[in-house]
Design an enzyme around this catalytic site. Structure first.
Site, short mmCIF file in Angstrom:
data_model
loop_
_atom_site.label_atom_id
_atom_site.label_comp_id
_atom_site.label_asym_id
_atom_site.label_seq_id
_atom_site.Cartn_x
_atom_site.Cartn_y
_atom_site.Cartn_z
N ASN A 247 41.21 45.84 48.68
CA ASN A 247 40.26 44.88 47.22
C ASN A 247 40.21 45.54 45.53
O ASN A 247 39.91 46.40 45.64
CB ASN A 247 39.08 44.45 47.54
CG ASN A 247 38.81 43.48 46.70
OD1 ASN A 247 38.83 43.60 45.38
ND2 ASN A 247 38.12 41.76 46.95
N ASP B 63 36.03 47.67 42.48
CA ASP B 63 34.83 47.75 43.09
C ASP B 63 35.01 48.18 45.01
O ASP B 63 33.36 48.26 45.72
CB ASP B 63 33.59 46.78 43.13
CG ASP B 63 34.44 45.55 43.34
OD1 ASP B 63 35.39 45.48 43.70
OD2 ASP B 63 33.54 44.31 42.73
N HIS B 64 36.04 48.37 45.83
CA HIS B 64 36.17 48.52 47.00
C HIS B 64 36.92 49.67 46.86
O HIS B 64 38.04 50.11 45.86
CB HIS B 64 36.52 47.28 47.82
CG HIS B 64 36.39 45.85 47.42
ND1 HIS B 64 36.13 45.17 48.66
CD2 HIS B 64 35.38 45.10 46.83
CE1 HIS B 64 35.29 44.30 48.55
NE2 HIS B 64 34.79 44.36 47.01
N GLU C 223 42.00 40.26 46.27
CA GLU C 223 41.37 39.92 44.18
C GLU C 223 42.41 40.24 43.15
O GLU C 223 42.24 40.79 42.74
CB GLU C 223 40.27 40.01 44.55
CG GLU C 223 39.52 39.06 43.13
CD GLU C 223 37.79 40.26 43.84
OE1 GLU C 223 37.40 38.84 42.97
OE2 GLU C 223 37.44 39.87 44.80
N ASN D 190 34.61 39.65 53.66
CA ASN D 190 32.97 39.08 53.19
C ASN D 190 32.14 39.39 54.14
O ASN D 190 31.25 38.23 54.12
CB ASN D 190 32.96 38.07 52.21
CG ASN D 190 33.48 38.38 51.08
OD1 ASN D 190 32.84 39.32 50.26
ND2 ASN D 190 34.64 38.12 50.02
N TYR E 220 41.63 37.98 51.98
CA TYR E 220 40.49 37.38 50.86
C TYR E 220 39.85 36.67 51.53
O TYR E 220 40.03 35.67 50.95
CB TYR E 220 41.41 37.79 49.96
CG TYR E 220 39.62 37.35 48.63
CD1 TYR E 220 38.87 38.78 48.66
CD2 TYR E 220 40.19 36.51 47.62
CE1 TYR E 220 38.11 38.77 47.89
CE2 TYR E 220 39.04 36.77 46.77
CZ TYR E 220 38.04 38.04 46.42
OH TYR E 220 36.72 37.96 46.23
N ASP F 29 39.99 42.01 53.37
CA ASP F 29 38.21 41.76 52.72
C ASP F 29 37.60 40.19 53.45
O ASP F 29 37.94 39.56 53.03
CB ASP F 29 37.88 41.67 50.97
CG ASP F 29 37.07 41.55 51.24
OD1 ASP F 29 35.99 41.70 51.46
OD2 ASP F 29 36.22 40.86 49.47
#
Length: 383
Positions: free
Chosen positions: A35, A356-357, A85, A236, A184, A234
């Site tokens: 991501n 941030d991943h 993303e 989530n 995602y 991802d």
């Protein structure tokens, strides 16, 4: 939006251009997933010094600049690199061309493999409109010779308009064809979710549960048709206490419901209960797709690292490792479990780059077993 596999004539032209150089056996499948939280910083020329800067260099103290080609090279040119993303406006042709250029070999000697790019970008005019339509989106980057040899088609799914899923369907690899999803997943929140007419019909939590039911049904149909299914990206969702640091997220309680639903649908084999974790699902406006039971899929990282604490989400506003979760996964049909040869997470600030991943990967070896062979017996006998 998604690009579709070229017709047979064009495939032959691509094959002629590719030459005979092969960097990896085509019976070995390596998937990387990342991501990137926006593709723009990754559309840079090759900057090898970024990932391993010399001591005291300016690069070591500056905001990281990423290079997709450097990533591919550094990780031995994998078959597949899935990005989530990407945040590309669906009308932005210039950025799409820049993405294609960023993964191209730019050599005429055949010393390095070339790659093709497929994207799925949002078309939902009610739920994907913010930030100049630079939201969501996935990109599947495929080694050209692997694409030419194995892939039948690349497609979106009919029930996703937010640019969250892209499916690669292959010819038979080992005993069966594969359906490889770049995902995602919806992040559950209390923000509203709207239908095609723009009317609010629930929250993003409701949409997450509905998408999980639709994805389960899609996977079950593919398995019934003889496909081995791979879900990469991802999700989530952090599955267990082992996957959250310092703690697994349990507030608000809806996250527990989302997690339990994910576990029941994709990892359990028992029937899905109507009541999950003590609470009724609130998806009356989008009823879940009913199914006979869970898919009993396999988490590749947990299969090989059953007790290891490893994380993929490292928010940039905190010290690296202070708060993190394993929300990115590569999970597979039970029928593919014996083919898993390696799985890992690249937990460094350099590999995280501007995102941030951090990336993760899984490798599958289809070379040792014949198409008609008994996979389980082979693995047991070879121990």
């Amino acid at each position: 939006m998604s690009t579709i596999s070229p017709p047979p004539i064009k495939r032959r032209e691509l094959a002629d251009d590719q030459g005979s150089t092969s960097h990896t056996s085509l019976s070995l499948l390596t998937i990387f997933s990342h991501n990137v939280n926006g593709i723009a910083p990754y559309l840079q020329p090759s900057i090898k010094a970024f990932f391993q800067p010399s001591q005291g260099s300016q690069a070591a103290n500056s905001e990281p600049q990423a290079s997709l080609r450097d990533f591919l090279r550094r990780h031995d040119f994998p078959c597949l690199l899935f990005l989530q993303e990407v945040k590309i406006n669906p009308d932005d042709r210039a950025t799409l061309r820049a993405l294609e250029k960023a993964v191209a070999s730019n050599t005429t000697t055949g010393s390095e493999p070339d790659y093709v790019v497929h994207v799925c970008l949002p078309s939902d005019k009610h739920n994907a409109r913010g930030f100049g339509r630079k939201v969501y989106g996935v990109a599947s980057i495929v080694r050209k010779e692997w694409f030419l040899t194995h892939i039948e088609r690349v497609r979106p799914v009919s029930w996703d308009l937010e640019g969250r899923l892209l499916v690669i369907e292959t010819k038979a690899i080992g005993p069966r064809p594969l359906a490889i999803f770049n995902i995602y997943a919806v992040n559950g929140t209390e923000l509203p979710y709207k239908n095609a007419n723009g009317a609010v019909i629930g929250t993003r939590h409701d949409r997450k549960l509905h998408v999980q039911s639709l994805l389960q049904a899609e996977c079950r149909a593919l398995e019934t048709d003889g496909f081995g299914v791979i879900l990469a990206g991802d999700m989530n969702i952090a599955r267990t206490a082992l996957d959250g640091h310092p703690n697994l997220r349990v507030f608000p309680h809806q996250h527990c419901i989302n997690r339990a639903d994910f576990e029941e649908r994709f990892f359990a084999s028992a029937a899905i209960p109507k009541v999950i974790d003590g609470s009724e699902s609130s998806t009356a406006s989008q009823p879940p797709v009913q199914a006979a039971g869970g898919l009993a899929m396999v988490d590749t990282y947990r299969k090989l690292h059953p007790t290891t604490k490893g994380y993929t989400y490292y928010p940039r506003g905190k010290t690296f490792g202070e708060s993190c979760d394993r929300v990115d996964m590569i999970i597979v049909s039970k029928s593919l479990e014996a083919y898993i040869s390696e799985a890992g997470i690249l937990e460094t600030t350099a590999e995280r780059g501007p995102s941030d991943h951090v990336p993760l990967f899984a490798r599958f070896d289809f070379s040792e077993i014949g198409v008609e062979g008994d996979v389980t017996a082979f693995r047991n006998d070879s121990k």
